[in-house]
Design an enzyme around this catalytic site. Structure first.
Site, PDB file in Angstrom:
ATOM      1  N   TRP A 188      -2.881  -2.586  -1.560  1.00 42.22           N
ATOM      2  CA  TRP A 188      -2.419  -4.082  -1.802  1.00 42.22           C
ATOM      3  C   TRP A 188      -3.328  -4.688  -0.958  1.00 42.22           C
ATOM      4  CZ3 TRP A 188      -0.778  -8.107   0.995  1.00 42.22           C
ATOM      5  CH2 TRP A 188      -0.417  -9.381   0.345  1.00 42.22           C
ATOM      6  N   ARG A 246       4.150  -0.457  -4.595  1.00 43.35           N
ATOM      7  CA  ARG A 246       3.774  -1.031  -3.023  1.00 43.35           C
ATOM      8  C   ARG A 246       2.309  -1.519  -3.133  1.00 43.35           C
ATOM      9  NH1 ARG A 246       6.837   1.157   0.888  1.00 43.35           N
ATOM     10  NH2 ARG A 246       5.178   0.527   2.168  1.00 43.35           N
ATOM     11  N   LYS A 256       5.755  -4.513  -3.591  1.00 42.18           N
ATOM     12  CA  LYS A 256       6.996  -4.455  -3.137  1.00 42.18           C
ATOM     13  C   LYS A 256       7.079  -3.889  -1.534  1.00 42.18           C
ATOM     14  CE  LYS A 256      11.699  -3.256  -4.719  1.00 42.18           C
ATOM     15  NZ  LYS A 256      12.327  -4.649  -5.156  1.00 42.18           N
ATOM     16  N   LYS A 276      12.511 -15.678  -9.582  1.00 44.42           N
ATOM     17  CA  LYS A 276      12.393 -14.690 -10.476  1.00 44.42           C
ATOM     18  C   LYS A 276      11.374 -15.109 -11.677  1.00 44.42           C
ATOM     19  CE  LYS A 276      13.671 -11.873  -8.770  1.00 44.42           C
ATOM     20  NZ  LYS A 276      14.262 -11.164  -7.778  1.00 44.42           N
ATOM     21  N   HIS A 308      16.264 -38.237  -5.613  1.00 44.98           N
ATOM     22  CA  HIS A 308      15.244 -38.460  -4.326  1.00 44.98           C
ATOM     23  C   HIS A 308      13.933 -38.012  -4.384  1.00 44.98           C
ATOM     24  CE1 HIS A 308      19.094 -39.690  -2.298  1.00 44.98           C
ATOM     25  NE2 HIS A 308      19.750 -38.448  -2.604  1.00 44.98           N
ATOM     26  N   ASN A 355      -1.957   1.765   5.681  1.00 43.12           N
ATOM     27  CA  ASN A 355      -1.132   0.554   5.168  1.00 43.12           C
ATOM     28  C   ASN A 355      -0.736  -0.260   6.219  1.00 43.12           C
ATOM     29  OD1 ASN A 355       0.964  -1.019   4.200  1.00 43.12           O
ATOM     30  ND2 ASN A 355       2.383   0.383   4.549  1.00 43.12           N
ATOM     31  N   GLY A 356      -1.068  -1.430   6.451  1.00 42.92           N
ATOM     32  CA  GLY A 356      -0.926  -2.337   7.629  1.00 42.92           C
ATOM     33  C   GLY A 356      -1.954  -2.973   7.706  1.00 42.92           C
ATOM     34  N   CYS A 405       0.946  -1.096   0.065  1.00 43.56           N
ATOM     35  CA  CYS A 405       0.085   0.073   0.003  1.00 43.56           C
ATOM     36  C   CYS A 405       0.944   1.208  -0.002  1.00 43.56           C
ATOM     37  CB  CYS A 405      -1.043   0.104   1.377  1.00 43.56           C
ATOM     38  SG  CYS A 405      -2.247  -1.315   1.173  1.00 43.56           S
ATOM     39  N   GLU A 411       7.753 -15.342 -10.240  1.00 42.56           N
ATOM     40  CA  GLU A 411       7.008 -14.071  -9.948  1.00 42.56           C
ATOM     41  C   GLU A 411       6.476 -13.325 -11.011  1.00 42.56           C
ATOM     42  OE1 GLU A 411       8.877 -11.233  -7.229  1.00 42.56           O
ATOM     43  OE2 GLU A 411      10.995 -11.888  -8.010  1.00 42.56           O
ATOM     44  N   GLU A 442      16.877 -18.459  -6.631  1.00 43.24           N
ATOM     45  CA  GLU A 442      16.479 -17.054  -6.843  1.00 43.24           C
ATOM     46  C   GLU A 442      16.160 -16.936  -8.492  1.00 43.24           C
ATOM     47  OE1 GLU A 442      16.179 -14.436  -5.849  1.00 43.24           O
ATOM     48  OE2 GLU A 442      16.422 -12.846  -7.209  1.00 43.24           O
TER      49      GLU A 442
HETATM   50  C1  F6R Z   1      11.609 -10.931  -5.175  1.00 45.70           C
HETATM   51  C2  F6R Z   1      11.573 -10.050  -3.964  1.00 45.70           C
HETATM   52  C3  F6R Z   1      11.162 -10.495  -2.744  1.00 45.70           C
HETATM   53  C4  F6R Z   1      11.885  -9.667  -1.763  1.00 45.70           C
HETATM   54  C5  F6R Z   1      11.453 -10.066  -0.109  1.00 45.70           C
HETATM   55  C6  F6R Z   1      12.203  -9.260   0.950  1.00 45.70           C
HETATM   56  O1  F6R Z   1      12.133 -10.522  -6.212  1.00 45.70           O
HETATM   57  O2  F6R Z   1      12.004  -8.904  -4.341  1.00 45.70           O
HETATM   58  O3  F6R Z   1      11.322 -12.036  -2.475  1.00 45.70           O
HETATM   59  O4  F6R Z   1      13.313  -9.988  -1.846  1.00 45.70           O
HETATM   60  O5  F6R Z   1      10.023  -9.613  -0.069  1.00 45.70           O
HETATM   61  O6  F6R Z   1      12.230  -7.855   0.736  1.00 45.70           O
HETATM   62  P1  F6R Z   1      13.176  -6.966   1.455  1.00 45.70           P
HETATM   63  O7  F6R Z   1      14.593  -7.330   0.703  1.00 45.70           O
HETATM   64  O8  F6R Z   1      12.867  -5.465   1.057  1.00 45.70           O
HETATM   65  O9  F6R Z   1      13.219  -7.324   2.933  1.00 45.70           O
END
Ligand code: F6R
Length: 608
Positions: free
Chosen positions: A74, A27, A603, A485, A504, A100-101, A2, A488, A481
């Site tokens: 969000w 966000r 994010k 990527k 396994h 937000n929260g 948010c 997502e 990773e």
């Molecule tokens: C994936 C991604 C997330 C963040 C995770 C932690 O591309 O960005 O998996 O890595 O939400 O976020 P931070 O690093 O801000 O604590």
């Protein structure tokens, strides 16, 4: 999660709110809304969908005024809908709130307010807050917010306006970030700095339980007891361009291309005029480094994979045990904190709710916290005992790229620093690694030249329904990773396996044409990886290998290859992740998705 913006000044509030929200859309982006004070009333406009939907609504039903609040959501409580969008108001529409929260005790509060005759229009926890403030309102908005918040459990960053108080915005926070921007005859509120950069670089970070009264003339901050707080202004160094796309079709591609510079910016302050490694101010002087018996790393998502790389790097170079835990697990498993622990928290945003909670728990149990974070002034940076910043600049795309590689670089630098003090690496080996670290920005730049090759691979494979990443040793966290990527942003089902685990269980998934991405950078493990590639090929897999040009065994077996720049074994994650990032990016583009704003994600995960 948010985005919040507030403006009070002489300019058109709605323009500033919408522009600020567009900088915060990363966000959350399932609905958006504004409340603007105009001529004795609060005009609220809100709409399900991206910010553009709100823009269209505002064209049809414009609002005017020089004070207002805005929100991009969000969803947590209540599905995305016009009704559940923020701002929420009290019954009379005289008080509006953006939040937000999560208000954790909202059901109890709702019951309490319901018994007092309040009725509710949405399924959100936030609407409860609007009515609660109304309940406590006796003519002073600041007091009403302070009184209401005393009854709230959970996390919040809020902005509140009232038609009866056209000269003020009330802002408050607990466990969700909020920044106050200071201007001339105008002031601002935002969840995050990028929303303010076009107007001011002078900001105040609000602390937990603090409430602020923001007027045209100034900003007053009060602690949880209502006592005025003196806060120093913080000058943000980022420029506006850093938070804009700058000609790239997506922030993600821009941020991938920024990796060489971000790495150089992270490296340079740690090299002194004599060209030597110089890590100061982290409380990691000689005695402290020698006292370390164990390293505990806690993080979420991509940052946790940086931590997984750290496990290999620290154990190999320091010969001390390393534990890596997901913050969401660590915080609920009654963890053991021991004397001699170095507790490392990794977080791009410095605001991730689980990481913050894990850090607070470890701190309460006596751990000394070193944070690796990208955001100066973030909650984690303020609460940790020491901070090693990644100087990656603002990361806007939801999928983390340059933050990850700069986190890896910080880990490598810490390992070098500690290895030298502990004498755990031979001098020549140390020198070679240090030289190779300094060459990393150029190597990453060279790796970006593989962009067209990766794009062609994405074109060939973007229609697969499943993709499996394999790796051993330092390639395993990068496999994880790469897989994260891909899933997502391209929504291709993907998993990563330690290649030795294949037989396994996971090998049962391989059938004719299954896409397997094999990462092989560890020379002493080429043979092992070659065997794994043979095993999946024997079952019909199509293998796309990512390996250096000298990996003849792998090159011979793979159906396709993305050749990696060569570097020291411990540094390979910094190289191998680049094509993995590009592959995810181009697959998402090929499939026609919104790369920077993948579905269901946001994010900065500031809720649990
Ligand atoms: C994936 C991604 C997330 C963040 C995770 C932690 O591309 O960005 O998996 O890595 O939400 O976020 P931070 O690093 O801000 O604590």
């Amino acid at each position: 999660m948010c985005g919040i913006v507030g403006y009070i000044g002489e300019k058109s509030a709605v323009d500033i709110l919408i522009e600020g929200l567009s900088m915060l859309e990363y966000r959350g982006y399932d609905s958006a809304g504004v409340a603007v004070y105009d001529n004795g009333a609060l005009d609220v406009r809100k709409k399900k969908g991206r910010l553009d939907m709100l823009r269209q609504l505002l064209e049809k039903e414009p609002v005017q005024g020089t004070m207002g609040i805005g929100h991009t959501r969000w969803a947590t409580h209540g599905a995305p809908s016009d009704e559940n969008s923020h701002p929420h108001t009290n019954g009379a529409g005289t008080i509006a709130v953006v939040h937000n929260g999560i208000i954790e005790n909202y059901s109890r509060l709702k019951e309490y307010l319901g018994a007092k005759g309040y009725s509710f229009r949405s399924q959100t926890d936030t609407e409860v807050l609007a009515h609660l403030i109304d309940h406590y309102y006796m003519g002073d908005l600041l007091s009403a917010v302070q009184d209401a918040l005393r009854h709230v459990e959970g996390s919040y960053a809020i902005c509140v306006v009232s038609k009866d108080h056209p000269g003020e915005i009330i802002a408050a926070r607990k466990d969700s970030p909020l920044v106050l921007g200071s201007g001339q005859g105008e002031n601002f509120v935002a969840s995050d700095v990028p929303a303010l950069l076009k107007h001011t670089r002078d900001v105040y970070f609000l602390e937990d339980y603090e409430v602020a009264r923001v007027t045209r003339e100034g900003i007053d901050i009060f602690d949880r007891y209502g006592i005025p707080v003196e806060r120093e202004v913080f000058h943000v160094e980022w420029d506006v361009q850093a938070a804009e796309r700058g000609g790239y079709p997506h922030f993600m591609l821009k941020e991938i291309h920024e990796e060489p510079k971000a790495l150089q910016d992270t490296l340079s302050p740690r090299i002194n005029a004599q060209g030597d490694l110089n890590i100061e101010g982290l409380g990691l002087e000689e005695e402290a480094v020698r006292a370390v018996r164990r390293i505990v790393i806690v993080a979420c998502g991509t940052a946790s994979y940086a931590g997984q790389v750290g496990k290999y790097v620290f154990e190999k170079s320091l010969r001390i045990p390393v534990e890596v835990d997901l913050a969401s697990e660590y915080r609920y498993r009654d963890p053991v904190v021991q004397e001699g622990d170095l507790f490392l928290v990794i977080s791009q945003s410095g605001e991730t709710a689980d990481t913050l909670a894990a850090m607070r728990l470890a701190k309460a149990r006596g751990a000394r916290i070193l944070a690796i974070t990208n955001v100066v002034g973030s909650t984690i940076s303020r609460e940790a005992d020491a901070v090693m910043y990644t100087w990656a600049g603002p990361e806007i795309a939801v999928a983390s790229t340059k933050a990850f590689t700069t986190q890896l670089l910080c880990i490598e630098l810490l390992a070098l620093h500690m290895a030298r003090i502990r004498g755990s690496m031979e001098q020549a080996q140390w020198q070679a690694l240090f030289a190779a670290v300094q060459a990393i920005p150029a190597k990453v730049e060279a790796m970006l030249e593989a962009e067209d090759t990766v794009k062609r691979c994405a074109h060939r494979h973007s229609n697969v329904s499943d993709a499996y990443f394999l790796g051993r040793n330092l390639d395993y966290p990068i496999a994880m990773e790469g897989s994260l990527k891909l899933k997502e942003i391209s929504y291709i089902h993907s998993e990563a396996f330690a290649a030795g685990e294949l037989k396994h269980g996971p090998i049962a998934l391989i059938e004719e044409g299954t896409l397997v991405l094999a990462i092989a950078t560890q020379k002493e493990l080429y043979e092992k990886m070659a065997s794994n590639i043979k095993e999946v090929k024997a079952r019909g897999a199509h293998v796309l290998a990512m390996c250096p040009g000298d990996a003849a065994l792998i090159l011979d077996l793979a159906d396709e290859v993305i050749e990696l720049e060569d570097t020291q074994a411990l540094l390979t994650p910094l190289i191998s992740v680049i094509p993995a990032q590009l592959l995810a990016y181009f697959c998402s583009v090929e499939r026609g998705y919104d790369v920077d704003k993948p579905r269901n994600l946001a994010k900065s995960v500031t809720v649990e």
